[in-house]
Design a protein around this motif. Structure first.
Motif, mmCIF file in Angstrom:
data_model
loop_
_atom_site.group_PDB
_atom_site.id
_atom_site.type_symbol
_atom_site.label_atom_id
_atom_site.label_comp_id
_atom_site.label_asym_id
_atom_site.label_seq_id
_atom_site.Cartn_x
_atom_site.Cartn_y
_atom_site.Cartn_z
ATOM 1 N N ASP A 90 43.893 -18.539 6.333
ATOM 2 C CA ASP A 90 44.801 -18.486 5.196
ATOM 3 C C ASP A 90 44.069 -18.321 3.873
ATOM 4 O O ASP A 90 44.700 -18.173 2.827
ATOM 5 C CB ASP A 90 45.664 -19.748 5.144
ATOM 6 N N THR A 91 42.746 -18.353 3.911
ATOM 7 C CA THR A 91 41.963 -18.146 2.690
ATOM 8 C C THR A 91 42.201 -16.737 2.168
ATOM 9 O O THR A 91 41.980 -15.748 2.876
ATOM 10 C CB THR A 91 40.470 -18.357 2.968
ATOM 11 N N ALA A 92 42.676 -16.637 0.940
ATOM 12 C CA ALA A 92 43.042 -15.336 0.376
ATOM 13 C C ALA A 92 43.469 -15.526 -1.079
ATOM 14 O O ALA A 92 43.656 -16.649 -1.539
ATOM 15 C CB ALA A 92 44.197 -14.718 1.167
ATOM 16 N N VAL A 93 43.627 -14.415 -1.756
ATOM 17 C CA VAL A 93 44.309 -14.419 -3.050
ATOM 18 C C VAL A 93 45.789 -14.168 -2.756
ATOM 19 O O VAL A 93 46.130 -13.235 -2.031
ATOM 20 C CB VAL A 93 43.759 -13.338 -3.995
ATOM 21 N N TYR A 94 46.631 -15.017 -3.304
ATOM 22 C CA TYR A 94 48.066 -14.936 -3.055
ATOM 23 C C TYR A 94 48.765 -14.367 -4.282
ATOM 24 O O TYR A 94 48.557 -14.838 -5.407
ATOM 25 C CB TYR A 94 48.615 -16.318 -2.721
ATOM 26 N N TYR A 95 49.602 -13.374 -4.040
ATOM 27 C CA TYR A 95 50.299 -12.682 -5.112
ATOM 28 C C TYR A 95 51.816 -12.839 -4.978
ATOM 29 O O TYR A 95 52.374 -12.718 -3.887
ATOM 30 C CB TYR A 95 49.979 -11.187 -5.070
ATOM 31 N N CYS A 96 52.438 -13.051 -6.094
ATOM 32 C CA CYS A 96 53.895 -13.024 -6.210
ATOM 33 C C CYS A 96 54.265 -11.578 -6.538
ATOM 34 O O CYS A 96 53.647 -10.959 -7.423
ATOM 35 C CB CYS A 96 54.280 -13.977 -7.330
ATOM 36 N N THR A 97 55.231 -11.030 -5.837
ATOM 37 C CA THR A 97 55.617 -9.645 -6.081
ATOM 38 C C THR A 97 57.122 -9.484 -6.109
ATOM 39 O O THR A 97 57.860 -10.257 -5.478
ATOM 40 C CB THR A 97 55.058 -8.691 -5.006
ATOM 41 N N THR A 98 57.577 -8.477 -6.827
ATOM 42 C CA THR A 98 58.961 -8.088 -6.676
ATOM 43 C C THR A 98 59.098 -7.427 -5.306
ATOM 44 O O THR A 98 58.109 -7.042 -4.675
ATOM 45 C CB THR A 98 59.382 -7.106 -7.768
ATOM 46 N N GLN A 99 60.307 -7.315 -4.842
ATOM 47 C CA GLN A 99 60.569 -6.678 -3.548
ATOM 48 C C GLN A 99 61.704 -5.681 -3.751
ATOM 49 O O GLN A 99 62.843 -5.916 -3.336
ATOM 50 C CB GLN A 99 60.911 -7.731 -2.488
ATOM 51 N N PHE A 100 61.369 -4.565 -4.372
ATOM 52 C CA PHE A 100 62.392 -3.553 -4.622
ATOM 53 C C PHE A 100 62.657 -2.707 -3.382
ATOM 54 O O PHE A 100 63.719 -2.118 -3.235
ATOM 55 C CB PHE A 100 61.948 -2.641 -5.770
ATOM 56 N N GLY A 101 61.668 -2.601 -2.522
ATOM 57 C CA GLY A 101 61.819 -1.765 -1.347
ATOM 58 C C GLY A 101 62.389 -2.515 -0.165
ATOM 59 O O GLY A 101 62.381 -3.742 -0.113
ATOM 60 N N THR A 102 62.907 -1.795 0.779
ATOM 61 C CA THR A 102 63.350 -2.342 2.058
ATOM 62 C C THR A 102 62.818 -1.465 3.173
ATOM 63 O O THR A 102 62.647 -0.256 2.992
ATOM 64 C CB THR A 102 64.893 -2.393 2.141
ATOM 65 N N PRO A 103 62.517 -2.037 4.331
ATOM 66 C CA PRO A 103 62.586 -3.452 4.682
ATOM 67 C C PRO A 103 61.483 -4.261 4.012
ATOM 68 O O PRO A 103 60.709 -3.728 3.223
ATOM 69 C CB PRO A 103 62.413 -3.428 6.204
ATOM 70 N N TRP A 104 61.373 -5.523 4.342
ATOM 71 C CA TRP A 104 60.338 -6.375 3.761
ATOM 72 C C TRP A 104 58.967 -5.743 3.939
ATOM 73 O O TRP A 104 58.622 -5.245 5.017
ATOM 74 C CB TRP A 104 60.329 -7.751 4.444
ATOM 75 N N GLY A 105 58.183 -5.746 2.867
ATOM 76 C CA GLY A 105 56.857 -5.181 2.960
ATOM 77 C C GLY A 105 56.287 -4.883 1.595
ATOM 78 O O GLY A 105 56.786 -5.380 0.576
ATOM 79 N N ILE A 106 55.252 -4.083 1.574
ATOM 80 C CA ILE A 106 54.533 -3.762 0.346
ATOM 81 C C ILE A 106 54.841 -2.322 -0.054
ATOM 82 O O ILE A 106 54.685 -1.398 0.738
ATOM 83 C CB ILE A 106 53.015 -3.942 0.570
ATOM 84 N N TYR A 107 55.261 -2.160 -1.294
ATOM 85 C CA TYR A 107 55.620 -0.846 -1.814
ATOM 86 C C TYR A 107 54.890 -0.617 -3.124
ATOM 87 O O TYR A 107 54.756 -1.541 -3.937
ATOM 88 C CB TYR A 107 57.125 -0.735 -2.019
ATOM 89 N N GLU A 108 54.451 0.580 -3.367
ATOM 90 C CA GLU A 108 53.617 0.857 -4.541
ATOM 91 C C GLU A 108 54.368 0.666 -5.849
ATOM 92 O O GLU A 108 53.749 0.499 -6.907
ATOM 93 C CB GLU A 108 53.040 2.267 -4.479
ATOM 94 N N TYR A 109 55.674 0.678 -5.816
ATOM 95 C CA TYR A 109 56.436 0.570 -7.050
ATOM 96 C C TYR A 109 56.827 -0.861 -7.379
ATOM 97 O O TYR A 109 57.526 -1.117 -8.356
ATOM 98 C CB TYR A 109 57.674 1.460 -7.014
#
Length: 122
Positions: A90-109
């Motif tokens: 679990d060692t990592a840098v944790y980021y809070c992000t908006t979630q504009f895209g679907t499904p759940w995941g990482i989106y460049e925007y």
């Protein structure tokens, strides 16, 4: 201007717990889904949890399911991540992000905060 400011990271022993928070401003926080993403040293970013705008639906990656709990307070424009049974993975840098895209995941925007470091070590 969208601002996401994480806090609550630090060092914790294996098996320990930690709660992260994210203060959001500059957009209609209560209208948008939000997520937590983490990036371990030498690895790419990993989506780990999301919550819908109302806070009544959540999702988790298998790597954290049953150990982490995401929540939000739309009155205070804050997002939280309760982390338990922590281990070295679990060692990592944790980021809070908006979630504009679907499904759940990482989106460049999507917008990201600057992150908070979590280190799990004995």
């Amino acid at each position: 201007e969208v601002q996401l400011v994480e806090s609550g990271g630090g060092w914790v022993q294996p098996g320990g717990s930690l709660t992260l928070s994210c203060a959001a401003s500059g957009f209609a926080f209560g209208s948008y889904d939000m997520s937590w993403v983490r990036q371990a040293p030498g690895q790419g970013p990993e989506w780990i949890s999301g919550i819908n705008s109302r806070g009544d639906s959540t999702a988790y990656a298998d790597s954290v399911k049953g150990r982490f709990t995401i929540s939000r307070d739309n009155n205070k424009n804050t997002l939280h991540l309760q982390m338990g049974s922590l281990n070295s993975d679990d060692t990592a840098v944790y980021y809070c992000t908006t979630q504009f895209g679907t499904p759940w995941g990482i989106y460049e925007y999507d917008f990201w905060g600057h992150g908070t470091q979590v280190t799990v070590s004995s």
